[in-house]
Write an enzyme that holds these catalytic residues in place. Sequence first.
Site, PDB file in Angstrom:
ATOM      1  N   ASP A  27      43.752  34.391 -10.880  1.00  0.00           N
ATOM      2  CA  ASP A  27      42.308  34.206 -10.787  1.00  0.00           C
ATOM      3  C   ASP A  27      41.676  35.556 -11.122  1.00  0.00           C
ATOM      4  OD1 ASP A  27      39.680  33.938 -10.031  1.00  0.00           O
ATOM      5  OD2 ASP A  27      40.093  33.568  -7.899  1.00  0.00           O
TER       6      ASP A  27
ATOM      7  N   LYS B 109      33.702  41.315 -16.258  1.00  0.00           N
ATOM      8  CA  LYS B 109      33.814  39.909 -16.680  1.00  0.00           C
ATOM      9  C   LYS B 109      32.476  39.381 -17.200  1.00  0.00           C
ATOM     10  CE  LYS B 109      35.215  35.447 -14.633  1.00  0.00           C
ATOM     11  NZ  LYS B 109      35.937  34.868 -13.488  1.00  0.00           N
TER      12      LYS B 109
ATOM     13  N   GLU C 213      38.119  27.370 -13.401  1.00  0.00           N
ATOM     14  CA  GLU C 213      38.260  27.712 -11.977  1.00  0.00           C
ATOM     15  C   GLU C 213      38.042  26.509 -11.049  1.00  0.00           C
ATOM     16  OE1 GLU C 213      35.714  31.155 -11.846  1.00  0.00           O
ATOM     17  OE2 GLU C 213      37.127  32.267 -13.081  1.00  0.00           O
TER      18      GLU C 213
END
Length: 514
Positions: free
Chosen positions: A12, A74, A151
């Site tokens: 993750d 990100k 996700e």
Amino acid sequence: MNQVPPPAVGIDLGTTFSAVARLDDLGRPETLINAEGDKTTPSVVLVDGNEVVIGKEAVKAMATDMIAIAECAKRDLGHRMFHKQLGGRQYPPEALQGWILNKLRLDSQAQIGDYSKVVVTVPAYFDEVRRKATQDAGYIAGFEVMDIINEPTAAAVAFGFQQGYMQPDGSTPKEKKILVYDLGGGTFDVTVMQIGGREFVALATDGDVRLGGRDWDQRLVDYVAEDFIRKFSLDPREEPNTLGRLLRECEDAKRTLSARKKTTIACDYQGHSMRCDVSRDQFHQMTQDLLDRTAFTTRQTLKAANLTWDDIDRILLVGGSTRMPAVSEMLEKLSGKAPDRSVSPDEAVAHGAALHASLLLSRFAGQSPAFRIKNVNSHSLGVVATDRETKRPRTAVLIPRNTPLPCAAKRIFKTQKANQRSILVQIVEGESGSPEDCSQVGKCSVRDLPAGLPAQTPIEVRFHYAANGRLTVIVRVEGTETELKHEITRENSLSQQQLNSWREYVSQVPPTAK
Ligand code: AMP
């Protein structure tokens, strides 16, 4: 000698925290501990001369070396360079993400031995360019990225596993529709999924790649700074290290406000000190609009799935920011149902990724997978066309959003003149009719059309979205079988050569514990 099968590892790669999980010998997901002994690693990079520091130690340096720190890289994926220089040098966000992944790789390999195949998660709302950038970051870190997975889908898979949907005896509990509300540090995703018969089917997805816990922190920073300005006519945000310290204090205070009704934030700048009391109610008020944005998107997604709250069996909370009490209060008010907290908000995504990795590894080994995942695309895919009436560029949608993946669409372009040897197709993703407001995937150019084609020859361009939202393009003269060579030029993407040199560079400058 029996070969040891590669471990099933899922990562993750979060905006503010990252986590690695693998399946244990009994096939259960477990989170791996990093070198500092923690289950999650802050996604923060400190570039200090020739030294690169990742994680907790980089966070500590926010109070002293803020100009050398990259946080929330990100959020910059899809841009050519990270928005600020570090030590006088610009870095592509993929390289910074690559460094974070490299630390996760080294720390986990110290525990489970060498491996290279991984699944990395991405927000469901990531567009194609950001998906590619994530795969590229994995490559830079020395991984072989088998797949990327959304996700919320990963969280739903982890939930499904926990609820016994993947029983080895083949039994399956009743079909359920769940709404995954995923509010992390930097991104927000909401996905409606149907789980049943070992199938995980996304029905609709929406989100915001620039909305997350970090925005809640910023509101507290601004609140304290404004109080400071009123008292001392000085803005503590103007000095990077003071801002870094204040950000840390405010993130901490935000966590406290999830557990307590009030807290105090200290701020020191240029010899002045101040303590600012903040109550949970005040915090709710100053962030209400952010929460409202998530509520709006949640309602829209339910509508896009053609469902009402009565159809939803569970609301699954994922992402550290769902610990804020205001989130569950809002969702309960909206739906009339208490949200489900049965999966760990910090670990579920990595766990689901590890389960997906095991699925892929067993498929590679010729075994039948334990479950299936079906996704939808989160953005419409289009090409730039010219509006017949206005003669201005407009987006011609080929694959609307929320179409089940994999999927394909074709469009016929006609050559303008005889013996035309090249065509150029501009590919975009987004919901706007005007191409400049969409995300630019790239330009697909065909340079060697066969010689002697008459004007108006139809050229077929076929667009294919894989199950993971990555795009491939096939070009042919209509009615023929031969694929024409073409190239997709991506403006904000690293070339293979650049990727290779970053991969080498990152391996030479490994993250160090300071
Ligand atoms: P994730 O990306 O899922 O790891 O989520 C990280 C975000 O969750 C960060 O913005 C954290 O500040 C936030 N977070 C973690 N714990 C809490 C908490 N107890 N209360 C509020 N926010 C939290």
